[in-house]
Structure formats: C-alpha cells, structure tokens
Design an enzyme around this catalytic site. Structure first.
Site, mmCIF file in Angstrom:
data_model
loop_
_atom_site.group_PDB
_atom_site.id
_atom_site.type_symbol
_atom_site.label_atom_id
_atom_site.label_comp_id
_atom_site.label_asym_id
_atom_site.label_seq_id
_atom_site.Cartn_x
_atom_site.Cartn_y
_atom_site.Cartn_z
ATOM 1 N N HIS A 58 -13.145 -74.981 42.205
ATOM 2 C CA HIS A 58 -13.949 -74.397 41.133
ATOM 3 C C HIS A 58 -15.294 -75.110 41.081
ATOM 4 C CE1 HIS A 58 -14.264 -72.905 36.679
ATOM 5 N NE2 HIS A 58 -15.365 -72.701 37.366
ATOM 6 N N GLU A 112 -22.670 -72.738 40.432
ATOM 7 C CA GLU A 112 -22.178 -74.112 40.487
ATOM 8 C C GLU A 112 -23.299 -75.088 40.850
ATOM 9 O OE1 GLU A 112 -19.140 -75.278 39.534
ATOM 10 O OE2 GLU A 112 -18.937 -73.214 38.807
ATOM 11 N N HIS A 116 -24.387 -77.415 37.759
ATOM 12 C CA HIS A 116 -23.785 -78.739 37.942
ATOM 13 C C HIS A 116 -24.418 -79.542 39.082
ATOM 14 C CE1 HIS A 116 -20.616 -77.621 35.124
ATOM 15 N NE2 HIS A 116 -20.430 -76.498 35.811
#
Length: 221
Positions: A58, A112, A116
């Site tokens: 993930h 992502e 992040h």
C-alpha cells in the site's frame, strides 16, 4: 562578502538536514487483496490483469512518534514514470492497484509519491525501490502460511497472526481489519515500522488506531 555566502551555505545545509530528519520513522503497509475486494465497495482488477494472491504494497509512509505524519511536502515534485521504468514490472506485480475504475497503477503510485514519498527524503527511484525490497524482506504470506494460517476463508485469532509474523520477521506488526460483505472482521492490512533512513525494520514507536474482532477471517483471493 565571503562570510555572508558561508553563512547562507551553512543555513542551507541546516535546512536540508532538518528536512531529511523531519519525521521519526516509516510505516511500511501491505494489504491483502482478498479483503480489499470482499467489501460492499468491492474492487477492480488492474488493466494488466488479476494480481497474484499475495500481499501487495500500500505504501511507505513517514510518521512522527506522536502518531501524526507529514504530507505532500513538495507540491512541485510530480510522479515521473521515467524514474521508475526499471521497476515497472515489479511494481505491477508487488504494488498493484485495486481501485475502481480499473487502471494501470500510475494514479495509485502518483498518489503515494506525492503524498508520502515527497516527505521521505528519498528520490523517486529509491523510494519505490526501498518499498519493493522491504516487501521481499518481510514476506508476510510465507510468514503466515508457515504457521498454518492460510488464506482459505477460515478464522484465526489476532494473537496467532501477530505471533506468526513476529516469529518470522522479528518485529511486532500492527494488524488492521475491515469488514466483509456479511460484516465479519477480516485481515486487511499489516503495518511494520522502518527507521527514518529507510534502512532497517524496527519495533513501532506507536501504532495506528483501530482494532480487530476476536476472530479474524483470512479470505481467499
């Protein structure tokens, strides 16, 4: 004048150093596709086909020890597919998208990276390479099946799942559950923690909120 530029250089290096350490650790999160799909929301397989019956990545998420996290640290740094072209085959297999509508993964990986990865102090290639290598290091499915915990729809205790992973990987995981279409608690995501240099697995300084039922289903996929 030389002294002025020297001071600017020192200040710049200080800012870079502070940025690179502006979080305490990473959560490395893997999800079980059978649980992602077995919900009322359901799922869509990637345009490249049904993923393997294995945990998929993930994300690799910078976090603070107090449970909060940095987010979207550099809006100017967009996901650049060319920087991960050598990793594309692995990313499709080990980091597949299950969101609807069906896609090729680029939207997922872009999210992502931009949310992040831009806070990770890693370049794009290193960010994705690190996550892929961590998945190989922490082979969750093998850890569970070696302990007799199989993705066959049976239920297992939370402690047996955590113990199996800790025995194999060496560190305590956090187990996140979701509910299937019948409302039963099922194994959804596994969190492991990594030091802020993204080099070594560590014991988690803090765990996310949430809890599982006393018995957890491990659905097939």
């Amino acid at each position: 004048m030389k002294a002025f530029y020297y001071i600017l250089a020192v200040q710049f290096l200080f800012v870079v150093s502070a940025y690179s350490q502006d979080f305490d650790f990473f959560y490395f999160v893997q999800q079980w596709p059978g649980s992602y799909c077995d919900t009322e929301k359901s799922c869509c397989y990637p345009s490249t086909g049904k993923p393997e019956a294995d945990f998929g990545i993930h994300g690799l998420w910078p976090n603070y020890n107090d449970g909060s996290y940095p987010s979207s640290c550099d809006p100017s740094s967009q996901f650049d597919q060319s920087q991960t072209s050598s990793l594309l085959k692995r990313m499709r297999t080990e980091w597949p998208t299950l969101a609807c509508p069906s896609g090729d993964g680029l939207k997922f990986w872009s999210h992502e990276w931009e949310k992040h990865g831009t806070c990770s102090a890693l370049g794009q290639h290193d960010y994705f390479q690190t996550a892929l290598d961590l998945k190989n290091q922490a082979n969750l499915l093998q850890s569970l099946t070696s302990a007799g915990i199989e993705p066959n729809g049976n239920s297992y205790t939370l402690e047996s799942i955590k113990d199996a992973i800790k025995q194999s990987v060496g560190f305590t995981p956090f187990v996140e559950c979701n509910d299937d279409t019948s409302g039963n608690s099922q194994l959804y995501q596994i969190y492991l923690c990594v030091d802020n240099s993204a080099s070594n697995l560590i014991e988690c300084p803090t765990f996310p909120h949430g809890k599982c039922g006393s018995q957890i289903e491990f659905p097939s996929f």
